[in-house]
Motif scaffolding. Sequence first.
Motif, PDB file in Angstrom:
ATOM      1  N   LYS A  71      65.479  59.246  38.249  1.00 44.65           N
ATOM      2  CA  LYS A  71      65.684  58.941  36.826  1.00 44.65           C
ATOM      3  C   LYS A  71      64.741  57.873  36.285  1.00 44.65           C
ATOM      4  CE  LYS A  71      70.546  60.052  37.159  1.00 44.65           C
ATOM      5  NZ  LYS A  71      71.490  59.473  38.103  1.00 44.65           N
ATOM      6  N   GLN A  73      61.012  56.388  35.508  1.00 44.46           N
ATOM      7  CA  GLN A  73      59.627  56.782  35.264  1.00 44.46           C
ATOM      8  C   GLN A  73      59.388  58.255  35.595  1.00 44.46           C
ATOM      9  OE1 GLN A  73      57.209  53.902  37.366  1.00 44.46           O
ATOM     10  NE2 GLN A  73      57.268  52.517  35.621  1.00 44.46           N
ATOM     11  N   GLN A  74      60.239  59.098  35.069  1.00 45.16           N
ATOM     12  CA  GLN A  74      60.162  60.548  35.244  1.00 45.16           C
ATOM     13  C   GLN A  74      60.081  60.952  36.725  1.00 45.16           C
ATOM     14  OE1 GLN A  74      57.668  59.166  32.855  1.00 45.16           O
ATOM     15  NE2 GLN A  74      59.396  59.267  31.453  1.00 45.16           N
ATOM     16  N   LYS A  76      58.606  59.480  39.173  1.00 40.98           N
ATOM     17  CA  LYS A  76      57.328  59.190  39.827  1.00 40.98           C
ATOM     18  C   LYS A  76      57.356  57.900  40.652  1.00 40.98           C
ATOM     19  CE  LYS A  76      54.151  61.668  36.788  1.00 40.98           C
ATOM     20  NZ  LYS A  76      55.045  62.634  36.245  1.00 40.98           N
TER      21      LYS A  76
END
Length: 145
Positions: A71, A73-74, A76
């Motif tokens: 959930k 930073q997308q 990443k």
Amino acid sequence: MARKKKNRGRTASGKVPQGRTLTTHDNYLGKKKSGSEKERPVVVIEANERNDLAVVPLSSRPGKNRTRLSKYQQGKSYFKHYVEIEDDEGKPIRVNRKFKENHPNMDVSDDDVAFMRDTLLRHSKPMQENQKKMKKFRDKKDPRD
């Protein structure tokens, strides 16, 4: 008369909230010298009365002893399975010149912090070491007492 700025994002007592990210360099994390000068975000997973912080380093790459934060930073970002409670000089981690506080919009959600704590203290290879560090962190007495 100069107006005092209100420190937004802090709790009522002025504590750094759980999930707040700080920016630091790898060589300031822990007593082991990595030799790395890389700047890295760390997440606050707990703060005590004196605003000493227990933090977990983040990484942008998958690897051994790392778990993805789906959930944040997308998806990443990954967190390393190591809790840090002291800087390179053996002093408690606090917001200072070595650990700079990031803007609240960079915070990690409460759900992700709970997931990180569960993984770090119950489901990771270095969990016993992490549990010892957290016990030491919580048991520290204020030297002014």
